[in-house]
Design a protein around this motif. Structure first.
Motif, PDB file in Angstrom:
ATOM      1  N   THR A 130      -4.844  14.463   0.334  1.00  0.00           N
ATOM      2  CA  THR A 130      -5.724  14.899   1.413  1.00  0.00           C
ATOM      3  C   THR A 130      -7.008  15.479   0.841  1.00  0.00           C
ATOM      4  O   THR A 130      -7.020  16.051  -0.251  1.00  0.00           O
ATOM      5  N   ALA A 131      -8.068  15.315   1.616  1.00  0.00           N
ATOM      6  CA  ALA A 131      -9.363  15.905   1.281  1.00  0.00           C
ATOM      7  C   ALA A 131      -9.955  16.443   2.577  1.00  0.00           C
ATOM      8  O   ALA A 131      -9.849  15.805   3.623  1.00  0.00           O
ATOM      9  N   TYR A 132     -10.573  17.615   2.498  1.00  0.00           N
ATOM     10  CA  TYR A 132     -11.104  18.273   3.688  1.00  0.00           C
ATOM     11  C   TYR A 132     -12.612  18.125   3.840  1.00  0.00           C
ATOM     12  O   TYR A 132     -13.201  18.700   4.749  1.00  0.00           O
ATOM     13  N   SER A 133     -13.234  17.345   2.943  1.00  0.00           N
ATOM     14  CA  SER A 133     -14.680  17.108   3.031  1.00  0.00           C
ATOM     15  C   SER A 133     -14.994  15.776   2.364  1.00  0.00           C
ATOM     16  O   SER A 133     -14.189  15.248   1.590  1.00  0.00           O
ATOM     17  N   GLY A 134     -16.176  15.265   2.657  1.00  0.00           N
ATOM     18  CA  GLY A 134     -16.601  14.028   2.015  1.00  0.00           C
ATOM     19  C   GLY A 134     -16.735  14.195   0.518  1.00  0.00           C
ATOM     20  O   GLY A 134     -16.308  13.332  -0.259  1.00  0.00           O
ATOM     21  N   LYS A 135     -17.294  15.321   0.098  1.00  0.00           N
ATOM     22  CA  LYS A 135     -17.470  15.577  -1.333  1.00  0.00           C
ATOM     23  C   LYS A 135     -16.121  15.613  -2.055  1.00  0.00           C
ATOM     24  O   LYS A 135     -15.947  15.010  -3.104  1.00  0.00           O
ATOM     25  N   ALA A 136     -15.158  16.314  -1.477  1.00  0.00           N
ATOM     26  CA  ALA A 136     -13.826  16.395  -2.087  1.00  0.00           C
ATOM     27  C   ALA A 136     -13.165  15.018  -2.138  1.00  0.00           C
ATOM     28  O   ALA A 136     -12.490  14.680  -3.110  1.00  0.00           O
ATOM     29  N   ALA A 137     -13.388  14.217  -1.115  1.00  0.00           N
ATOM     30  CA  ALA A 137     -12.821  12.863  -1.084  1.00  0.00           C
ATOM     31  C   ALA A 137     -13.397  12.007  -2.205  1.00  0.00           C
ATOM     32  O   ALA A 137     -12.658  11.309  -2.903  1.00  0.00           O
ATOM     33  N   LEU A 138     -14.703  12.068  -2.388  1.00  0.00           N
ATOM     34  CA  LEU A 138     -15.342  11.272  -3.435  1.00  0.00           C
ATOM     35  C   LEU A 138     -14.863  11.701  -4.814  1.00  0.00           C
ATOM     36  O   LEU A 138     -14.648  10.865  -5.696  1.00  0.00           O
ATOM     37  N   GLU A 139     -14.659  12.990  -5.017  1.00  0.00           N
ATOM     38  CA  GLU A 139     -14.133  13.487  -6.284  1.00  0.00           C
ATOM     39  C   GLU A 139     -12.699  13.015  -6.492  1.00  0.00           C
ATOM     40  O   GLU A 139     -12.306  12.642  -7.599  1.00  0.00           O
ATOM     41  N   SER A 140     -11.916  13.001  -5.431  1.00  0.00           N
ATOM     42  CA  SER A 140     -10.522  12.560  -5.516  1.00  0.00           C
ATOM     43  C   SER A 140     -10.428  11.083  -5.880  1.00  0.00           C
ATOM     44  O   SER A 140      -9.580  10.692  -6.684  1.00  0.00           O
ATOM     45  N   ILE A 141     -11.300  10.277  -5.310  1.00  0.00           N
ATOM     46  CA  ILE A 141     -11.280   8.830  -5.556  1.00  0.00           C
ATOM     47  C   ILE A 141     -11.614   8.498  -7.008  1.00  0.00           C
ATOM     48  O   ILE A 141     -11.117   7.523  -7.557  1.00  0.00           O
ATOM     49  N   ILE A 142     -12.431   9.333  -7.647  1.00  0.00           N
ATOM     50  CA  ILE A 142     -12.772   9.112  -9.055  1.00  0.00           C
ATOM     51  C   ILE A 142     -11.505   9.179  -9.914  1.00  0.00           C
ATOM     52  O   ILE A 142     -11.310   8.376 -10.813  1.00  0.00           O
ATOM     53  N   VAL A 183     -11.296  -1.203  -1.537  1.00  0.00           N
ATOM     54  CA  VAL A 183     -10.457  -0.240  -0.835  1.00  0.00           C
ATOM     55  C   VAL A 183     -10.711  -0.304   0.679  1.00  0.00           C
ATOM     56  O   VAL A 183     -11.835  -0.094   1.123  1.00  0.00           O
ATOM     57  N   PRO A 184      -9.666  -0.593   1.471  1.00  0.00           N
ATOM     58  CA  PRO A 184      -9.837  -0.583   2.921  1.00  0.00           C
ATOM     59  C   PRO A 184     -10.016   0.847   3.422  1.00  0.00           C
ATOM     60  O   PRO A 184      -9.358   1.774   2.944  1.00  0.00           O
ATOM     61  N   VAL A 185     -10.927   1.011   4.389  1.00  0.00           N
ATOM     62  CA  VAL A 185     -11.203   2.320   4.963  1.00  0.00           C
ATOM     63  C   VAL A 185     -11.063   2.214   6.476  1.00  0.00           C
ATOM     64  O   VAL A 185     -11.679   1.350   7.095  1.00  0.00           O
ATOM     65  N   ILE A 186     -10.254   3.097   7.047  1.00  0.00           N
ATOM     66  CA  ILE A 186     -10.122   3.173   8.489  1.00  0.00           C
ATOM     67  C   ILE A 186     -10.789   4.467   8.944  1.00  0.00           C
ATOM     68  O   ILE A 186     -10.418   5.555   8.491  1.00  0.00           O
ATOM     69  N   MET A 222       0.843  -1.180   0.000  1.00  0.00           N
ATOM     70  CA  MET A 222       0.000   0.000   0.000  1.00  0.00           C
ATOM     71  C   MET A 222       0.881   1.233   0.000  1.00  0.00           C
ATOM     72  O   MET A 222       1.584   1.488   0.951  1.00  0.00           O
ATOM     73  N   SER A 223       0.790   1.979  -1.059  1.00  0.00           N
ATOM     74  CA  SER A 223       1.641   3.166  -1.126  1.00  0.00           C
ATOM     75  C   SER A 223       0.874   4.460  -1.338  1.00  0.00           C
ATOM     76  O   SER A 223       1.415   5.527  -1.141  1.00  0.00           O
ATOM     77  N   ASN A 224      -0.389   4.383  -1.720  1.00  0.00           N
ATOM     78  CA  ASN A 224      -1.184   5.571  -1.996  1.00  0.00           C
ATOM     79  C   ASN A 224      -2.289   5.672  -0.950  1.00  0.00           C
ATOM     80  O   ASN A 224      -3.193   4.849  -0.913  1.00  0.00           O
ATOM     81  N   ILE A 225      -2.221   6.704  -0.105  1.00  0.00           N
ATOM     82  CA  ILE A 225      -3.156   6.857   1.012  1.00  0.00           C
ATOM     83  C   ILE A 225      -3.961   8.134   0.832  1.00  0.00           C
ATOM     84  O   ILE A 225      -3.396   9.203   0.564  1.00  0.00           O
ATOM     85  N   LEU A 226      -5.267   8.035   1.018  1.00  0.00           N
ATOM     86  CA  LEU A 226      -6.148   9.208   1.028  1.00  0.00           C
ATOM     87  C   LEU A 226      -6.501   9.507   2.477  1.00  0.00           C
ATOM     88  O   LEU A 226      -7.045   8.657   3.182  1.00  0.00           O
ATOM     89  N   VAL A 227      -6.182  10.720   2.921  1.00  0.00           N
ATOM     90  CA  VAL A 227      -6.513  11.180   4.271  1.00  0.00           C
ATOM     91  C   VAL A 227      -7.663  12.170   4.151  1.00  0.00           C
ATOM     92  O   VAL A 227      -7.571  13.156   3.412  1.00  0.00           O
ATOM     93  N   ILE A 228      -8.754  11.890   4.881  1.00  0.00           N
ATOM     94  CA  ILE A 228      -9.935  12.757   4.837  1.00  0.00           C
ATOM     95  C   ILE A 228     -10.194  13.293   6.233  1.00  0.00           C
ATOM     96  O   ILE A 228     -10.472  12.527   7.164  1.00  0.00           O
ATOM     97  N   ASP A 229     -10.088  14.599   6.381  1.00  0.00           N
ATOM     98  CA  ASP A 229     -10.360  15.229   7.674  1.00  0.00           C
ATOM     99  C   ASP A 229     -10.624  16.704   7.420  1.00  0.00           C
ATOM    100  O   ASP A 229      -9.934  17.318   6.599  1.00  0.00           O
ATOM    101  N   VAL A 270      -7.782   6.151  -7.381  1.00  0.00           N
ATOM    102  CA  VAL A 270      -8.251   5.227  -6.346  1.00  0.00           C
ATOM    103  C   VAL A 270      -7.085   4.914  -5.410  1.00  0.00           C
ATOM    104  O   VAL A 270      -6.044   4.424  -5.846  1.00  0.00           O
ATOM    105  N   PRO A 271      -7.253   5.212  -4.115  1.00  0.00           N
ATOM    106  CA  PRO A 271      -6.165   4.973  -3.164  1.00  0.00           C
ATOM    107  C   PRO A 271      -6.059   3.498  -2.783  1.00  0.00           C
ATOM    108  O   PRO A 271      -6.988   2.716  -2.992  1.00  0.00           O
ATOM    109  N   ASP A 272      -4.921   3.152  -2.199  1.00  0.00           N
ATOM    110  CA  ASP A 272      -4.741   1.803  -1.671  1.00  0.00           C
ATOM    111  C   ASP A 272      -5.442   1.650  -0.327  1.00  0.00           C
ATOM    112  O   ASP A 272      -5.854   0.557   0.049  1.00  0.00           O
ATOM    113  N   ILE A 273      -5.555   2.753   0.411  1.00  0.00           N
ATOM    114  CA  ILE A 273      -6.240   2.761   1.703  1.00  0.00           C
ATOM    115  C   ILE A 273      -6.731   4.180   1.994  1.00  0.00           C
ATOM    116  O   ILE A 273      -6.145   5.161   1.519  1.00  0.00           O
ATOM    117  N   VAL A 274      -7.812   4.274   2.762  1.00  0.00           N
ATOM    118  CA  VAL A 274      -8.393   5.564   3.136  1.00  0.00           C
ATOM    119  C   VAL A 274      -8.372   5.685   4.653  1.00  0.00           C
ATOM    120  O   VAL A 274      -8.775   4.760   5.365  1.00  0.00           O
TER     121      VAL A 274
END
Length: 82
Positions: free
Chosen positions: A30-42, A74-77, A1-8, A45-49
């Motif tokens: 990084t994404a600062y909102s749920g909407k931004a995170a969903l747009e980023s994933i399109i 995609v695993p989500v923590i 896993m090398s690509n991580i999406l951090v949402i906060d 696609v990260p290895d883990i969130v």
């Protein structure tokens, strides 16, 4: 896993996690909102969130469901300070 999406929605938490994970060889988005995170994933696609449970526009459970609809592998923590 090398690509991580951090949402906060807390920029300091995103910065802290980005610095730590980047120093340990991970590529961090990084994404600062749920909407931004969903747009980023399109686009990437990260290895883990890593996702905060309390976001301004939706909670972690709602975001988890939306992520898993299109990317079930995609695993989500979910993390929280509460």
């Amino acid at each position: 896993m090398s690509n991580i999406l951090v949402i906060d929605d807390d920029a300091d938490i995103c910065t802290l996690l980005n610095r730590f994970l980047s120093k340990n060889g991970f590529t961090v988005t990084t994404a600062y909102s749920g909407k931004a995170a969903l747009e980023s994933i399109i686009n990437n696609v990260p290895d883990i969130v890593l996702c905060d449970f309390r976001l301004e526009d939706m909670n972690g459970s709602e975001l988890l469901e939306k992520i898993k609809q299109n990317n079930p592998q995609v695993p989500v923590i979910i993390m929280t300070g509460y």
